[in-house]
Design a protein around this motif. Sequence first.
Motif, mmCIF file in Angstrom:
data_model
loop_
_atom_site.group_PDB
_atom_site.id
_atom_site.type_symbol
_atom_site.label_atom_id
_atom_site.label_comp_id
_atom_site.label_asym_id
_atom_site.label_seq_id
_atom_site.Cartn_x
_atom_site.Cartn_y
_atom_site.Cartn_z
ATOM 1 N N GLU A 1 -23.144 -15.150 -9.455
ATOM 2 C CA GLU A 1 -21.834 -15.550 -9.972
ATOM 3 C C GLU A 1 -20.806 -14.845 -9.103
ATOM 4 N N VAL A 2 -20.438 -15.510 -8.014
ATOM 5 C CA VAL A 2 -19.585 -14.875 -7.019
ATOM 6 C C VAL A 2 -18.264 -14.435 -7.633
ATOM 7 N N GLY A 3 -17.941 -13.161 -7.427
ATOM 8 C CA GLY A 3 -16.686 -12.640 -7.926
ATOM 9 C C GLY A 3 -16.683 -12.257 -9.389
ATOM 10 N N ALA A 4 -17.874 -12.196 -9.994
ATOM 11 C CA ALA A 4 -17.949 -11.863 -11.419
ATOM 12 C C ALA A 4 -17.353 -10.488 -11.701
ATOM 13 N N GLY A 5 -17.369 -9.594 -10.721
ATOM 14 C CA GLY A 5 -16.843 -8.256 -10.921
ATOM 15 C C GLY A 5 -15.388 -8.099 -10.513
ATOM 16 N N PHE A 6 -14.703 -9.199 -10.175
ATOM 17 C CA PHE A 6 -13.303 -9.126 -9.762
ATOM 18 C C PHE A 6 -12.381 -9.052 -10.980
ATOM 19 N N HIS A 7 -11.302 -8.278 -10.832
ATOM 20 C CA HIS A 7 -10.314 -8.151 -11.904
ATOM 21 C C HIS A 7 -9.056 -8.907 -11.480
ATOM 22 N N PRO A 8 -8.590 -9.871 -12.279
ATOM 23 C CA PRO A 8 -7.471 -10.725 -11.860
ATOM 24 C C PRO A 8 -6.159 -9.989 -11.631
ATOM 25 N N ASP A 9 -5.963 -8.841 -12.300
ATOM 26 C CA ASP A 9 -4.698 -8.129 -12.168
ATOM 27 C C ASP A 9 -4.683 -7.125 -11.026
ATOM 28 N N LEU A 10 -5.809 -7.012 -10.315
ATOM 29 C CA LEU A 10 -5.863 -6.127 -9.158
ATOM 30 C C LEU A 10 -5.697 -6.940 -7.878
ATOM 31 N N ARG B 1 -7.333 -6.114 -2.048
ATOM 32 C CA ARG B 1 -7.760 -4.827 -1.496
ATOM 33 C C ARG B 1 -8.474 -3.994 -2.566
ATOM 34 N N GLU B 2 -7.866 -3.888 -3.739
ATOM 35 C CA GLU B 2 -8.456 -3.093 -4.820
ATOM 36 C C GLU B 2 -9.763 -3.692 -5.311
ATOM 37 N N ASN B 3 -9.812 -5.023 -5.329
ATOM 38 C CA ASN B 3 -11.030 -5.686 -5.789
ATOM 39 C C ASN B 3 -12.185 -5.552 -4.806
ATOM 40 N N ILE B 4 -11.877 -5.398 -3.534
ATOM 41 C CA ILE B 4 -12.942 -5.156 -2.555
ATOM 42 C C ILE B 4 -13.673 -3.868 -2.911
ATOM 43 N N PHE B 5 -12.913 -2.817 -3.181
ATOM 44 C CA PHE B 5 -13.526 -1.526 -3.516
ATOM 45 C C PHE B 5 -14.239 -1.584 -4.870
ATOM 46 N N LEU B 6 -13.629 -2.290 -5.831
ATOM 47 C CA LEU B 6 -14.246 -2.411 -7.154
ATOM 48 C C LEU B 6 -15.568 -3.179 -7.070
ATOM 49 N N ASN B 7 -15.546 -4.346 -6.431
ATOM 50 C CA ASN B 7 -16.740 -5.183 -6.372
ATOM 51 C C ASN B 7 -17.825 -4.546 -5.521
ATOM 52 N N ALA B 8 -17.431 -3.887 -4.439
ATOM 53 C CA ALA B 8 -18.419 -3.206 -3.602
ATOM 54 C C ALA B 8 -19.103 -2.086 -4.373
ATOM 55 N N ALA B 9 -18.343 -1.378 -5.213
ATOM 56 C CA ALA B 9 -18.930 -0.311 -6.032
ATOM 57 C C ALA B 9 -19.929 -0.887 -7.027
ATOM 58 N N ILE B 10 -19.589 -2.040 -7.628
ATOM 59 C CA ILE B 10 -20.508 -2.701 -8.555
ATOM 60 C C ILE B 10 -21.802 -3.078 -7.841
ATOM 61 N N PHE C 1 -10.365 -17.029 -3.440
ATOM 62 C CA PHE C 1 -11.164 -16.152 -4.294
ATOM 63 C C PHE C 1 -12.616 -16.147 -3.815
ATOM 64 N N LEU C 2 -13.147 -17.341 -3.562
ATOM 65 C CA LEU C 2 -14.519 -17.477 -3.096
ATOM 66 C C LEU C 2 -14.740 -16.749 -1.782
ATOM 67 N N ARG C 3 -13.812 -16.930 -0.846
ATOM 68 C CA ARG C 3 -13.954 -16.309 0.470
ATOM 69 C C ARG C 3 -14.059 -14.784 0.365
ATOM 70 N N LEU C 4 -13.177 -14.202 -0.435
ATOM 71 C CA LEU C 4 -13.177 -12.747 -0.538
ATOM 72 C C LEU C 4 -14.418 -12.247 -1.262
ATOM 73 N N ALA C 5 -14.781 -12.911 -2.365
ATOM 74 C CA ALA C 5 -15.945 -12.482 -3.140
ATOM 75 C C ALA C 5 -17.223 -12.583 -2.313
ATOM 76 N N PHE C 6 -17.382 -13.687 -1.608
ATOM 77 C CA PHE C 6 -18.574 -13.869 -0.783
ATOM 78 C C PHE C 6 -18.603 -12.835 0.343
ATOM 79 N N SER C 7 -17.458 -12.598 0.939
ATOM 80 C CA SER C 7 -17.390 -11.657 2.054
ATOM 81 C C SER C 7 -17.799 -10.255 1.624
ATOM 82 N N VAL C 8 -17.347 -9.828 0.444
ATOM 83 C CA VAL C 8 -17.749 -8.509 -0.051
ATOM 84 C C VAL C 8 -19.261 -8.447 -0.231
ATOM 85 N N ALA C 9 -19.814 -9.479 -0.869
ATOM 86 C CA ALA C 9 -21.244 -9.464 -1.196
ATOM 87 C C ALA C 9 -22.130 -9.426 0.041
ATOM 88 N N ILE C 10 -21.787 -10.198 1.061
ATOM 89 C CA ILE C 10 -22.680 -10.262 2.228
ATOM 90 C C ILE C 10 -22.459 -9.123 3.215
#
Length: 248
Positions: A103-112, A115-124, A161-170
């Motif tokens: 579920e790409v981007g499941a760990g993203f927070h809409p109010d961040l 940049r902040e979501n990259i660090f959050l999702n990478a930590a997850i 949204f998809l581009r950023l979420a996928f980029s973090v994951a891979i």
Amino acid sequence: MHKTSDPAYATASIVVRDLHKDFKLRHTHSIKETVVAAVRRKPLTTDFHALDGISFTVNPGEAVALLGFNGSGKSTTLKMISGVLRPDSGKVLTRGRIAGLIEVGAGFHPDLSGRENIFLNAAILGMSRKETEARFDEIVAFSEIEQFIDTEVKHYSSGMFLRLAFSVAIHTEVDILLIDEILSVGDEPFQAKCLARIRELHKAGKTLVVVSHDLDMVSGLCERGILLQGGKVAFDGDSKEAVARMRV
């Protein structure tokens, strides 16, 4: 649950052993429907056997396609391997760090911001801040949304949204990459870019487990196919033969 402690599978990346998983299907969706069904003595739920004792082993560096028609159990299996779901019985053993593109981007927070979501999702996904900082520029460049990186992601289009979420994951440091249908979204150039990156990861020795209805893509990417039917393993072998069986 997610460590290969069994000596017999000490070198395996993934061991799936006799997995069973049932879900309850509700037949009512309101209080009124529930009362009417109860008065008429109709069942409120039925059990759906999503997985019925499947077993397989994936070795390091293998690229495996989980195939099957809707309801066959392939996405449920992938979620079991990732740890999103727990089996009713059986075992899943894994070796190394896992990233699940389920579920790409499941760990993203809409109010961040992006940049902040990259660090959050990478930590997850298990990356340290130092690892994320080292890969930050690469992640942003791959996503192609540099000018919006400090904008809150709730203002992103679905494609951004998809581009950023996928980029973090891979770009995470993983041993096992789980992929579920996410290449079916996004524009064609980005899909091609993502597929090329996945091929790079496979060449680098990463273990891949892919769920997709794009049979031509998976037969080209994966050397092995596991065909599921009714929650059971119907075939396990060459991916092209598995695809051929799907098309019969």
